[in-house]
Scaffold this active site. Structure first.
Site, PDB file in Angstrom:
ATOM      1  N   ARG A  22       1.349   5.566  -5.585  1.00 18.26           N
ATOM      2  CA  ARG A  22      -0.673   5.586  -5.068  1.00 18.26           C
ATOM      3  C   ARG A  22      -1.051   7.231  -4.593  1.00 18.26           C
ATOM      4  O   ARG A  22      -1.840   7.902  -4.917  1.00 18.26           O
ATOM      5  CB  ARG A  22      -0.570   4.943  -3.259  1.00 18.26           C
ATOM      6  CG  ARG A  22      -1.013   3.104  -3.755  1.00 18.26           C
ATOM      7  CD  ARG A  22      -0.899   2.883  -1.908  1.00 18.26           C
ATOM      8  NE  ARG A  22       0.676   3.210  -1.097  1.00 18.26           N
ATOM      9  CZ  ARG A  22       0.236   3.367  -0.499  1.00 18.26           C
ATOM     10  NH1 ARG A  22      -0.527   2.657   0.282  1.00 18.26           N
ATOM     11  NH2 ARG A  22       1.380   3.930   0.434  1.00 18.26           N
ATOM     12  N   ASN A  40      -1.936  -0.242  -2.198  1.00 19.49           N
ATOM     13  CA  ASN A  40      -1.885  -1.861  -2.421  1.00 19.49           C
ATOM     14  C   ASN A  40      -2.264  -2.828  -2.628  1.00 19.49           C
ATOM     15  O   ASN A  40      -2.989  -3.024  -1.333  1.00 19.49           O
ATOM     16  CB  ASN A  40      -0.312  -1.876  -2.346  1.00 19.49           C
ATOM     17  CG  ASN A  40       0.573  -0.477  -2.525  1.00 19.49           C
ATOM     18  OD1 ASN A  40       0.682  -0.093  -3.290  1.00 19.49           O
ATOM     19  ND2 ASN A  40       1.481   0.016  -1.971  1.00 19.49           N
TER      20      ASN A  40
END
Length: 93
Positions: A22, A40
């Site tokens: 990320r 996520n």
């Protein structure tokens, strides 16, 4: 190169959680001037929304197929999105 705006939703599968995916995605998107977000999912995948110039979106999609060095990407599923593009800086959710 084109000035048209492209918005895509992307689901990345493989070893993509717990490896900095990320944060890496945010850095790539911001470097390319894209808006959107990355997060996520409970199933172990990562979902991202990228919006910006079509050539920059194509560049980040190609980069997502590799990810950061510790990731092992097995699939990148891309869905074109219609409607308004997100505003603001690319964010981690």
């Amino acid at each position: 190169m084109t000035d048209s705006i492209r918005t895509v939703s992307v689901v990345i599968r493989g070893r993509v959680q717990g490896v900095g995916y990320r944060l890496w995605t945010q850095g790539e998107a911001r470097r390319l001037g894209l808006s959107g977000h990355v997060r996520n999912w409970a199933d172990g995948s990562v979902e991202a929304l990228f919006s910006g110039p079509a050539d920059a979106v194509a560049t980040v999609l190609e980069a997502c197929r590799q990810g950061p060095s510790s990731a092992r990407v097995t699939e990148v599923a891309v869905t074109e999105c219609a409607g308004d593009a997100p505003d603001g800086a690319f964010a981690i959710r």
